[in-house]
Design a protein around this motif. Structure first.
Motif, PDB file in Angstrom:
ATOM      1  N   LYS A 164      30.407  10.122  19.101  1.00 51.18           N
ATOM      2  CA  LYS A 164      32.076  10.306  19.453  1.00 51.18           C
ATOM      3  C   LYS A 164      32.935   9.496  18.899  1.00 51.18           C
ATOM      4  O   LYS A 164      32.475   8.508  18.463  1.00 51.18           O
ATOM      5  CB  LYS A 164      31.851  10.371  21.117  1.00 51.18           C
ATOM      6  CG  LYS A 164      30.980  10.786  21.878  1.00 51.18           C
ATOM      7  CD  LYS A 164      31.001  10.688  23.319  1.00 51.18           C
ATOM      8  CE  LYS A 164      30.104  11.555  24.255  1.00 51.18           C
ATOM      9  NZ  LYS A 164      30.241  11.156  25.669  1.00 51.18           N
ATOM     10  N   PRO A 165      34.008  10.075  18.919  1.00 49.87           N
ATOM     11  CA  PRO A 165      34.943   9.465  17.966  1.00 49.87           C
ATOM     12  C   PRO A 165      35.788   8.338  18.841  1.00 49.87           C
ATOM     13  O   PRO A 165      36.124   7.112  18.342  1.00 49.87           O
ATOM     14  CB  PRO A 165      36.302  10.318  17.680  1.00 49.87           C
ATOM     15  CG  PRO A 165      35.876  11.453  18.758  1.00 49.87           C
ATOM     16  CD  PRO A 165      34.331  11.709  18.955  1.00 49.87           C
ATOM     17  N   LYS A 166      35.739   8.324  20.289  1.00 45.38           N
ATOM     18  CA  LYS A 166      36.037   7.143  20.947  1.00 45.38           C
ATOM     19  C   LYS A 166      35.421   7.424  22.524  1.00 45.38           C
ATOM     20  O   LYS A 166      34.993   8.525  22.753  1.00 45.38           O
ATOM     21  CB  LYS A 166      37.512   7.137  21.185  1.00 45.38           C
ATOM     22  CG  LYS A 166      38.364   8.412  21.641  1.00 45.38           C
ATOM     23  CD  LYS A 166      39.834   8.336  21.831  1.00 45.38           C
ATOM     24  CE  LYS A 166      40.460   9.734  22.284  1.00 45.38           C
ATOM     25  NZ  LYS A 166      41.814   9.404  22.245  1.00 45.38           N
ATOM     26  N   GLY A 167      35.551   6.528  23.239  1.00 46.00           N
ATOM     27  CA  GLY A 167      35.288   6.594  24.448  1.00 46.00           C
ATOM     28  C   GLY A 167      34.991   5.630  25.375  1.00 46.00           C
ATOM     29  O   GLY A 167      35.526   4.261  24.837  1.00 46.00           O
ATOM     30  N   GLN A 168      34.121   5.459  26.415  1.00 46.55           N
ATOM     31  CA  GLN A 168      33.947   4.556  27.463  1.00 46.55           C
ATOM     32  C   GLN A 168      32.552   4.360  27.532  1.00 46.55           C
ATOM     33  O   GLN A 168      32.116   5.278  27.807  1.00 46.55           O
ATOM     34  CB  GLN A 168      34.711   4.501  28.745  1.00 46.55           C
ATOM     35  CG  GLN A 168      34.937   3.434  29.451  1.00 46.55           C
ATOM     36  CD  GLN A 168      35.793   2.448  28.842  1.00 46.55           C
ATOM     37  OE1 GLN A 168      36.646   2.655  28.310  1.00 46.55           O
ATOM     38  NE2 GLN A 168      35.729   1.209  29.484  1.00 46.55           N
ATOM     39  N   ALA A 169      31.695   3.204  27.392  1.00 45.88           N
ATOM     40  CA  ALA A 169      30.487   3.072  27.461  1.00 45.88           C
ATOM     41  C   ALA A 169      29.909   1.707  27.928  1.00 45.88           C
ATOM     42  O   ALA A 169      30.750   0.661  27.920  1.00 45.88           O
ATOM     43  CB  ALA A 169      29.875   3.301  26.176  1.00 45.88           C
ATOM     44  N   ASN A 170      28.655   1.686  28.768  1.00 42.54           N
ATOM     45  CA  ASN A 170      28.214   0.229  28.800  1.00 42.54           C
ATOM     46  C   ASN A 170      27.401  -0.250  27.818  1.00 42.54           C
ATOM     47  O   ASN A 170      26.969  -1.446  27.814  1.00 42.54           O
ATOM     48  CB  ASN A 170      27.311   0.451  29.939  1.00 42.54           C
ATOM     49  CG  ASN A 170      28.160   0.865  31.310  1.00 42.54           C
ATOM     50  OD1 ASN A 170      29.076   0.183  31.617  1.00 42.54           O
ATOM     51  ND2 ASN A 170      27.427   1.774  32.235  1.00 42.54           N
ATOM     52  N   GLY A 171      27.135   0.535  26.649  1.00 44.92           N
ATOM     53  CA  GLY A 171      26.210   0.257  25.714  1.00 44.92           C
ATOM     54  C   GLY A 171      25.911   1.426  24.928  1.00 44.92           C
ATOM     55  O   GLY A 171      26.594   2.454  25.153  1.00 44.92           O
ATOM     56  N   PHE A 172      24.851   1.335  23.875  1.00 52.01           N
ATOM     57  CA  PHE A 172      24.640   2.228  23.056  1.00 52.01           C
ATOM     58  C   PHE A 172      22.919   2.482  22.958  1.00 52.01           C
ATOM     59  O   PHE A 172      22.259   1.456  22.988  1.00 52.01           O
ATOM     60  CB  PHE A 172      25.321   1.948  21.607  1.00 52.01           C
ATOM     61  CG  PHE A 172      26.586   2.117  21.518  1.00 52.01           C
ATOM     62  CD1 PHE A 172      27.466   3.320  21.807  1.00 52.01           C
ATOM     63  CD2 PHE A 172      27.176   0.906  21.447  1.00 52.01           C
ATOM     64  CE1 PHE A 172      28.895   2.791  21.679  1.00 52.01           C
ATOM     65  CE2 PHE A 172      28.517   0.607  21.754  1.00 52.01           C
ATOM     66  CZ  PHE A 172      29.490   1.739  21.898  1.00 52.01           C
ATOM     67  N   THR A 173      22.678   3.759  23.224  1.00 46.09           N
ATOM     68  CA  THR A 173      20.962   4.034  23.108  1.00 46.09           C
ATOM     69  C   THR A 173      20.910   5.165  22.195  1.00 46.09           C
ATOM     70  O   THR A 173      21.473   6.166  22.175  1.00 46.09           O
ATOM     71  CB  THR A 173      20.843   4.573  24.673  1.00 46.09           C
ATOM     72  OG1 THR A 173      21.167   3.663  25.667  1.00 46.09           O
ATOM     73  CG2 THR A 173      19.248   4.803  24.541  1.00 46.09           C
ATOM     74  N   LEU A 214      27.631  -1.899  12.710  1.00 44.45           N
ATOM     75  CA  LEU A 214      26.906  -0.945  12.100  1.00 44.45           C
ATOM     76  C   LEU A 214      26.416   0.139  12.915  1.00 44.45           C
ATOM     77  O   LEU A 214      25.538  -0.029  13.828  1.00 44.45           O
ATOM     78  CB  LEU A 214      26.040  -1.496  11.023  1.00 44.45           C
ATOM     79  CG  LEU A 214      25.784  -0.545   9.898  1.00 44.45           C
ATOM     80  CD1 LEU A 214      26.978  -0.196   8.928  1.00 44.45           C
ATOM     81  CD2 LEU A 214      24.666  -1.191   8.897  1.00 44.45           C
ATOM     82  N   ASN A 215      26.801   1.593  12.746  1.00 44.73           N
ATOM     83  CA  ASN A 215      26.347   2.349  13.524  1.00 44.73           C
ATOM     84  C   ASN A 215      25.125   3.042  13.087  1.00 44.73           C
ATOM     85  O   ASN A 215      24.837   4.293  12.607  1.00 44.73           O
ATOM     86  CB  ASN A 215      27.527   3.674  13.642  1.00 44.73           C
ATOM     87  CG  ASN A 215      27.121   4.614  14.665  1.00 44.73           C
ATOM     88  OD1 ASN A 215      26.315   4.764  15.625  1.00 44.73           O
ATOM     89  ND2 ASN A 215      28.217   5.832  14.616  1.00 44.73           N
ATOM     90  N   THR A 228      34.532   4.681  13.400  1.00 45.38           N
ATOM     91  CA  THR A 228      35.016   4.889  12.167  1.00 45.38           C
ATOM     92  C   THR A 228      34.243   4.489  11.105  1.00 45.38           C
ATOM     93  O   THR A 228      33.004   4.340  11.239  1.00 45.38           O
ATOM     94  CB  THR A 228      36.290   3.979  12.400  1.00 45.38           C
ATOM     95  OG1 THR A 228      37.144   4.337  11.272  1.00 45.38           O
ATOM     96  CG2 THR A 228      35.917   2.476  12.334  1.00 45.38           C
ATOM     97  N   TYR A 229      34.713   4.274   9.944  1.00 43.31           N
ATOM     98  CA  TYR A 229      34.075   3.849   8.700  1.00 43.31           C
ATOM     99  C   TYR A 229      34.822   2.514   8.163  1.00 43.31           C
ATOM    100  O   TYR A 229      35.860   2.232   8.156  1.00 43.31           O
ATOM    101  CB  TYR A 229      34.066   4.941   7.683  1.00 43.31           C
ATOM    102  CG  TYR A 229      33.321   6.148   8.014  1.00 43.31           C
ATOM    103  CD1 TYR A 229      31.878   6.411   7.504  1.00 43.31           C
ATOM    104  CD2 TYR A 229      33.835   7.174   8.942  1.00 43.31           C
ATOM    105  CE1 TYR A 229      31.135   7.441   8.077  1.00 43.31           C
ATOM    106  CE2 TYR A 229      33.017   8.244   9.478  1.00 43.31           C
ATOM    107  CZ  TYR A 229      31.807   8.308   8.927  1.00 43.31           C
ATOM    108  OH  TYR A 229      31.055   9.520   9.178  1.00 43.31           O
ATOM    109  N   VAL A 230      33.745   1.655   7.406  1.00 46.31           N
ATOM    110  CA  VAL A 230      34.131   0.883   6.506  1.00 46.31           C
ATOM    111  C   VAL A 230      33.743   1.176   5.069  1.00 46.31           C
ATOM    112  O   VAL A 230      32.558   1.125   4.711  1.00 46.31           O
ATOM    113  CB  VAL A 230      33.589  -0.720   6.881  1.00 46.31           C
ATOM    114  CG1 VAL A 230      34.075  -1.797   5.537  1.00 46.31           C
ATOM    115  CG2 VAL A 230      34.417  -1.439   7.997  1.00 46.31           C
TER     116      VAL A 230
END
Length: 425
Positions: free
Chosen positions: A94-103, A81-82, A60-62
């Motif tokens: 992706k707008p939403k989901g399931q993850a173990n982390g972010f690469t 912060l993305n 999302t956004y701030v």
């Protein structure tokens, strides 16, 4: 960042009962709003049901800054912060989901759900150069109330409870529409309108427009629903200024607290099929709670600056430019056993009928917002009037400035907060 300079101070753009049209059209004002408001206050980012379990995330956004809301393995919710700490690429699209982390897709720097830098490919080039503990993702301060998750870039801001203040009572009441069950997000849709974000902010507590703009919707519903929403001449239908820019518009006062039920109000006949089906597995009291809440609560709660809890849904605004705003309409319903699924299907149909992209309500609202923006281009120093009901505004027993539901008390509340924040260097 170099701050833009006003040729007129913000304090001179907002008076008690009017605001300069420039607030809708001036790019300099918009840029300062992004830093002085959206980067300095609590901004709504999620409902807890959108990140229900460890590894859940939502993008999302701030303001205009992209963020990821995550739930880590211990159940804590974070707002990150993305933006990769290496070369600035976005980590999640992706707008939403399931993850173990972010690469990061660019150079594969990897981060945990809590934002900590976990790994760097080919690390030999960074020996003696990088300390991974210093390169976590930027984390926003994040707090929740009543399932509503807020984040802020300002670590020194007051606690969320203080920011919400008396609005907490109304959040508590809003969440009762689960009929004894928690609330969850059922679905959402978004659209853009070519107008300033404050035009939409005003709309949520604008009872004055309802019978004019929404005549087609009133003509499309059953007589009981139309009668329930005929609040224009009801002296009990009122709007409160709750402080901090928040306000609440009570359209159907008898549904403001769904627990206050003496059993005398008949259930709407249009829901007889639901009563019949629910009664197979639930007792009469549970069924009554669920049916009375089919239209949500009897009020719209506006939380400055970006979210409203509007009768039976969340409306979220995201500023894009001085003349462009993204709106999300988020349908909600009870998070209960399978037998209440029939309730949520019906709530989605009601949501689509008014809020949906082909509904009777939202397209008419958006047309009005577009027209305000187009008209405000003419004579931008000419004031926008927010003076309706000023002479009959009185304090409620709680001390809240209060007037009729058709009055502009809620707008004045929001602009008082705007003026305060925009005047704070």
């Amino acid at each position: 960042m170099t701050e833009n300079v006003f040729d007129v101070a913000p304090a001179d753009l907002v008076s008690g009962d009017r605001v300069a049209g420039r607030l809708y059209t001036d790019p300099q004002i918009f840029e300062q709003e992004m830093t002085r408001i959206f980067e300095r206050t609590w901004v709504w980012v999620a409902h807890e049901s959108e990140v229900p379990k460890p590894g859940s995330f939502k993008s999302t956004y701030v303001g205009r800054q992209p963020v990821i809301v995550t739930r880590d393995r211990k159940g804590a919710i974070h707002t990150l912060l993305n933006r990769c700490r290496h070369r600035g690429a976005s980590l999640c699209e992706k707008p939403k989901g399931q993850a173990n982390g972010f690469t990061c897709p660019y150079h594969a720097w990897s981060y945990g759900l809590d934002g900590k830098l976990r790994g760097i490919p080919y690390p030999d080039g960074y020996e003696g150069v990088v300390d991974k503990t210093e390169l976590s993702l930027k984390k926003l301060r994040t707090e929740s109330y009543g399932g509503m998750v807020f984040a802020t870039f300002d670590d020194g801001i007051e606690p969320l409870d203080e920011f919400l203040g008396d609005a907490r009572l109304w959040i508590d009441r809003f969440m009762k529409q689960g009929g004894g069950y928690p609330i969850k997000v059922l679905g959402k849709h978004q659209f853009r309108f070519k107008g300033n974000w404050k035009i939409q902010l005003e709309n949520t507590t604008d009872g004055y427009h309802f019978p004019i703009v929404h005549r087609s919707w009133m003509a499309s519903v059953d007589a009981e629903t139309a009668d329930m929403m005929s609040f224009m001449t009801d002296p009990e239908a009122i709007t409160h200024d709750l402080g901090q820019g928040h306000s609440v518009m009570q359209m159907v006062p008898e549904h403001s607290d769904l627990d206050a039920d003496d059993g005398s109000e008949p259930l709407q006949a249009r829901f007889d099929h639901l009563v019949e089906e629910l009664s197979k597995t639930l007792d009469a009291a549970q069924v009554r709670k669920l049916i009375r809440a089919m239209h949500g609560t009897g009020f719209n709660l506006n939380l400055f600056p970006n979210v409203s809890m509007s009768a039976a849904f969340f409306r979220v605004l995201r500023p894009v430019a001085v003349d462009e705003t993204v709106i999300e309409h988020i349908a909600i319903g009870p998070d209960g056993p399978p037998e209440v699924d029939i309730v949520n299907r019906e709530r989605l149909r009601i949501h689509e009928h008014f809020q949906g992209p082909f509904g009777f309500g939202t397209p008419d609202d958006a047309e009005g917002w577009d027209r305000v923006q187009r008209g405000a281009q003419g004579a931008p120093e000419m004031p926008i009037m927010v003076n309706r009901g000023l002479s009959r505004e009185k304090p409620s027993p709680e001390g809240w400035p209060t007037s009729h539901v058709t009055d502009e008390t809620g707008m004045r509340a929001a602009y008082d907060q705007w003026k305060q924040m925009m005047s704070d260097d």
